[in-house]
Design an enzyme around this catalytic site. Structure first.
Site, short mmCIF file in Angstrom:
data_model
loop_
_atom_site.label_atom_id
_atom_site.label_comp_id
_atom_site.label_asym_id
_atom_site.label_seq_id
_atom_site.Cartn_x
_atom_site.Cartn_y
_atom_site.Cartn_z
CB CYS A 88 -5.62 -0.26 -2.21
SG CYS A 88 -5.10 1.09 -3.26
CB CYS A 240 -1.16 7.12 0.01
SG CYS A 240 -0.94 5.36 0.33
#
Ligand code: PYC
Length: 315
Positions: A88, A240
């Site tokens: 992530c 992201c």
């Protein structure tokens, strides 16, 4: 009453909740093995930390553990409202700022152990962090998926630490702004389901669990804007990190971004990550993603055995 200590932050608007104490004992060994222990035995803990009523669909959890790989400052297992994540990017920026907030690191370069490999980061002081992501690559170019009620949708399949299907939003008649949030969610969810139904996967049959719609930026200082649907059907408020890495891999494969040049990726809420890459010997690219995270809370989560929703509301 069980207590779990967390530090919350957001990276470009996307929240990260770092579990700093009180998490389950996952044993030793590689992070990929410990992630499986977490997945199989501690799903209630995962849900309790990130889901309502303590969290929300958009919170990404990051459990700090002892690293396995030598030279790493910490190990981390990422999770969300529906399960565990490989890597992530926004979360790693949040973890770095959290480690600095805890006084565990100062400005400088560090390594983090994750289930998909060792990730480097540089803490640049204040809110600013650059992460060196795992080697990323485009797996499939111009892949067409038949989406019911929409028709054929063509995009690229790429790995940036998670699997992505990237497709242009204007071709779907979509505008990348929050006024279109309902349409963006509906279309990206339809694409996600169609990928599964059509058995379109990443390498080795891996599920493509992120859909990235891209289009022109709102701010001409940036190169592009995106909307990223995450596995739990919440959209990423940040650009992201793994999605920007997948995007860089596609740009590199198309010869549209040279090694060392900067790509400014805007999110659907207007936050920005800067991305560059170097080419690895394997032919894959090693992306560096720079962004900012801010600590928003230090908290103790309480787990009352009498609370019927102590493990959160699971979907
Ligand atoms: O920044 O890589 C990322 C990410 C994945 C899911 C949510 N954020």
């Amino acid at each position: 009453m069980k207590k779990v200590h967390v530090i919350d932050s957001h990276t470009g608007g996307e929240p990260t909740r770092v579990v700093i104490a009180g998490g389950p004992d996952l044993g030793g060994g590689p992070l990929a093995t410990r992630r499986e222990v977490f997945r199989e035995r501690f799903d209630g803990f995962r849900s309790a930390v990130v889901n309502e009523p303590r969290g929300s669909d958009v919170v990404v959890g990051a459990m700090l553990v002892e690293p396995h790989e030598p030279g790493c400052v910490a190990g981390v297992i990422y999770f969300n409202n529906v399960g565990v994540l490989g890597m992530c990017g926004h979360g790693t920026i949040g973890v770095a700022v959290t480690l600095a907030h805890m006084g565990k690191i100062g400005r400088g370069s560090y390594k983090l152990d994750t289930p998909v490999g060792v990730v480097g980061f540089e803490y640049r002081g204040g809110a600013r962090v650059s992460i060196q992501n795992v080697p990323s690559y485009r797996h499939g170019a111009g892949v067409t998926v038949d989406v019911p009620d929409v028709g054929p949708v063509t995009g690229d399949v790429a790995w940036g630490g998670n699997w992505f299907f990237l497709t242009p939003a204007p071709a779907l008649g979509l505008t990348l702004d929050l006024r279109s949030a309902d349409d963006l969610l509906r279309r990206s969810t339809q694409i996600s389901r169609a990928l599964k139904a059509g058995k379109i996967t990443g390498a080795g049959g891996s599920e493509i669990d992120h859909v990235e719609l891209y289009g022109p930026p709102a701010d001409p200082a940036n190169h592009a804007r995106n909307y990223v649907l995450c596995p739990g059907m919440a959209y990423d408020r940040s650009p992201c990190g793994t999605g920007t890495s997948a995007k860089l891999a596609c740009l590199a494969a198309d010869g549209k971004l040279a090694e060392g040049d900067t790509w400014r990726q805007e999110s659907v809420i207007g936050s920005v990550f800067e991305g560059t890459y170097r080419r690895a010997d394997s032919g894959r690219i090693v992306p560096t993603i720079t962004g900012e995270a801010y600590v928003t809370a230090e908290a103790t989560l309480l787990f009352d055995p009498a609370d019927p929703f102590r493990e959160g509301i699971r979907s």
